[in-house]
Design a protein around this motif. Structure first.
Motif, PDB file in Angstrom:
ATOM      1  N   SER A  39     -10.879   5.948   1.711  1.00 21.34           N
ATOM      2  CA  SER A  39     -11.010   4.506   1.471  1.00 21.34           C
ATOM      3  C   SER A  39     -11.419   3.776   2.743  1.00 21.34           C
ATOM      4  CB  SER A  39      -9.763   3.837   0.903  1.00 21.34           C
ATOM      5  OG  SER A  39      -8.758   4.690   0.632  1.00 21.34           O
ATOM      6  N   TYR A  58      -8.144  -4.119   9.756  1.00 18.48           N
ATOM      7  CA  TYR A  58      -7.573  -2.898  10.329  1.00 18.48           C
ATOM      8  C   TYR A  58      -7.048  -3.074  11.746  1.00 18.48           C
ATOM      9  CZ  TYR A  58      -9.056  -0.307   6.266  1.00 18.48           C
ATOM     10  OH  TYR A  58      -9.185   0.151   4.979  1.00 18.48           O
ATOM     11  N   SER A  78       0.815  -1.217   0.000  1.00 21.34           N
ATOM     12  CA  SER A  78       0.000   0.000   0.000  1.00 21.34           C
ATOM     13  C   SER A  78       0.849   1.267   0.000  1.00 21.34           C
ATOM     14  CB  SER A  78      -0.957  -0.014   1.194  1.00 21.34           C
ATOM     15  OG  SER A  78      -0.229  -0.023   2.392  1.00 21.34           O
ATOM     16  N   VAL A 104      -3.927   3.917   4.501  1.00 23.16           N
ATOM     17  CA  VAL A 104      -5.266   4.085   3.963  1.00 23.16           C
ATOM     18  C   VAL A 104      -5.659   5.553   4.046  1.00 23.16           C
ATOM     19  CG1 VAL A 104      -6.464   3.644   6.152  1.00 23.16           C
ATOM     20  CG2 VAL A 104      -7.600   3.099   4.016  1.00 23.16           C
ATOM     21  N   GLU A 106      -0.313  -0.894   7.032  1.00 16.31           N
ATOM     22  CA  GLU A 106      -1.473  -0.537   6.213  1.00 16.31           C
ATOM     23  C   GLU A 106      -1.553   0.976   6.091  1.00 16.31           C
ATOM     24  OE1 GLU A 106      -4.401  -1.698   3.802  1.00 16.31           O
ATOM     25  OE2 GLU A 106      -3.913  -3.248   5.288  1.00 16.31           O
TER      26      GLU A 106
END
Ligand code: ADP
Ligand code: MG
Length: 453
Positions: A186, A207, A112, A182, A180
């Motif tokens: 999103s 998450y 990501s 984000v 992660e």
């Protein structure tokens, strides 16, 4: 296939480079086993052969080609005398389009993250050194230094870059850690989809099982009650397990309207740090790094001109550099301050290019083919004295500097400068060599038209 090739290329070079070189390329299809690409001029053709052939072959290989071949063809000449690059590039995508490509590298803990946003590529200046130091501290001891780390600042100043940098740093040192990144948008969409598809468990697992959660542009939580509620629980789950959280926003937590107070206070538990607009020197350093990365050899004074034009936003700064590079390469002219001013004149308020003493000295030096310091030195032979007098004459004419200031620049007093000026004035119209030199140099420094454009 061409879209996949472009996807691969884009993941491997910077945005500026991509938009400068790849956006105008036309795919002319496969001829005799070779992918043929149309480029705008022979300059671009040469450039592609030198710099991008391997990359393109790699791209084809990654798509399964065994003996990839790429060739470049110059597209029919454009009629316009002056090609202007199209609008500045769109903002880089939040995440690289890795998932879409069949040849995407195996999923790892950086999937990501944007590969270009590293600490190595981040220029530190007085405007961002605190945020940088905090990010580095967090990267070195995640979950221990500051949790959460809250970075705020205006758009285009490097918040996203810094967050990704922490991700890369951690990924390198702790390959087993889950990371992660984000955007708040999103996160919100994922949540909406999870609710709709009855997949809340997966959502929560995703998450709450990470070691580092980067949530960008958290100001967009404002007014979204359900998302705030869910994020509150995500935050708590991570925090209690000493997992690192980094948040970014365009304003400090206290200024985010309609943010639940329990969230606001949590955002204030760790460290809040801001990024300001970069100073001139930092802007020049960023441009310089960018140019080096893109293998563009562009003189310092041109970078300085760009840095003077674009002051508030680093993304625009990069866009301006791209414009100048594209303009110069499409028109096949070397980089100069005049070229840069011209390239940027459509985008930014036209600004008069202020000629500095050093510019004049440099031009005179290159005209006479001798080092600037020799002209400024103490030599008394005619070969040096004439260029020195011409330089002083032109500085007086083209800049606002006073005679004493010019004298100081040359390590002499003002009467010497006065003498030089009257000497040159006297020769103008009489001495062909001096007259031609003065006129040529004056035209060169006054603008671009006369430089062959
Ligand atoms: P923000 O998230 O604050 O809107 P970004 O992180 O997207 O800003 O940065 C915009 C662009 O500027 C990116 O291309 C980024 O790489 C670049 N940039 C920002 N700060 C720096 C810096 N200090 N050094 C080098 N590049 C930077
Ligand atoms: Mg951002």
């Amino acid at each position: 296939i061409w879209a996949d090739v472009l996807g691969y290329v884009r993941r491997n070079i910077s945005e500026v480079e991509y938009h400068t070189w790849f956006a105008p390329v036309k795919n002319l299809g496969v001829q005799e086993g070779s992918l043929v690409l149309g480029v705008r001029n022979s300059f671009a053709q040469e450039w592609f052969r030198k710099h991008y052939l391997e990359l393109l072959e790699d791209a084809l290989r990654s798509l399964g080609a065994e003996h990839p071949q790429v060739s470049f063809q110059v597209l029919p000449a454009q009629q316009e005398a002056m090609l202007l690059p199209s609008d500045p590039p769109p903002p880089p995508p939040g995440r690289p389009p890795a998932e879409r490509s069949p040849a995407a590298p195996p999923a790892d803990n950086r999937k990501s993250l944007n590969p270009k946003y590293t600490f190595e590529n981040f220029v530190v200046g007085p405007n961002n050194n605190l945020a940088h130091a905090a990010a580095l501290a967090v990267a070195e001891s995640p979950g221990k230094a500051y949790n959460p780390l809250f970075i705020y600042g205006d758009v285009g100043l490097g918040k996203t870059h810094l967050m990704h940098a922490v991700g890369h740093y951690m990924a390198e040192r702790f390959p087993e850690k889950r990371i992660e990144y984000v955007s708040t948008e999103s996160f919100t969409n994922d949540l909406i989809n999870a609710i709709r598809d009855d997949k809340m468990t997966q959502f929560r697992n995703r998450y709450r099982s990470v070691d580092l959660l980067l949530v960008d542009d958290i100001q967009f939580l404002a007014g979204k009650e359900r998302t705030q509620e869910e994020f509150f629980h995500t935050f708590n789950a991570l925090y209690e397990n000493h997992k690192q959280i980094i948040l970014s926003s365009d304003r400090p937590p206290k200024d985010i309207q309609t943010l639940e107070s329990r969230l606001r206070s949590r955002f204030e538990w760790g460290l809040i740090t801001d990024i300001q607009s970069p100073e001139f020197e930092t802007r020049v350093a960023i441009l310089k790094m960018n140019a080096e990365h893109n293998r563009i050899d562009i003189p310092q004074d041109v970078l300085e001109l760009i840095a003077r034009q674009v002051t508030a936003n680093i993304r625009e700064l990069e866009g301006a550099l791209m414009r100048v590079v594209a303009f110069a390469s499409l028109n096949n002219v070397p980089f100069s301050r005049a070229v840069a001013a011209k390239a940027l004149s459509n985008v930014f308020a036209p600004q008069e290019v202020k000629v500095e003493m050093i510019d004049v000295l440099r031009q005179v030096a290159s005209h006479y083919n001798m080092p600037p310091d020799v002209i400024r030195g103490s030599g008394r032979v005619r070969e040096v004295v004439v260029p020195r007098q011409v330089a002083q004459y032109l500085i007086r004419e083209l800049t606002d500097h006073s005679l004493p200031e010019i004298g100081q620049f040359f390590g002499r007093d003002h009467s010497t400068v006065m003498h030089a000026i009257s000497k040159v004035t006297e020769m103008l119209g009489k001495d062909v060599e001096i007259t031609t030199s003065v006129n040529t140099l004056r035209r060169k420094m006054q603008g671009l038209e006369e430089e062959g454009l």
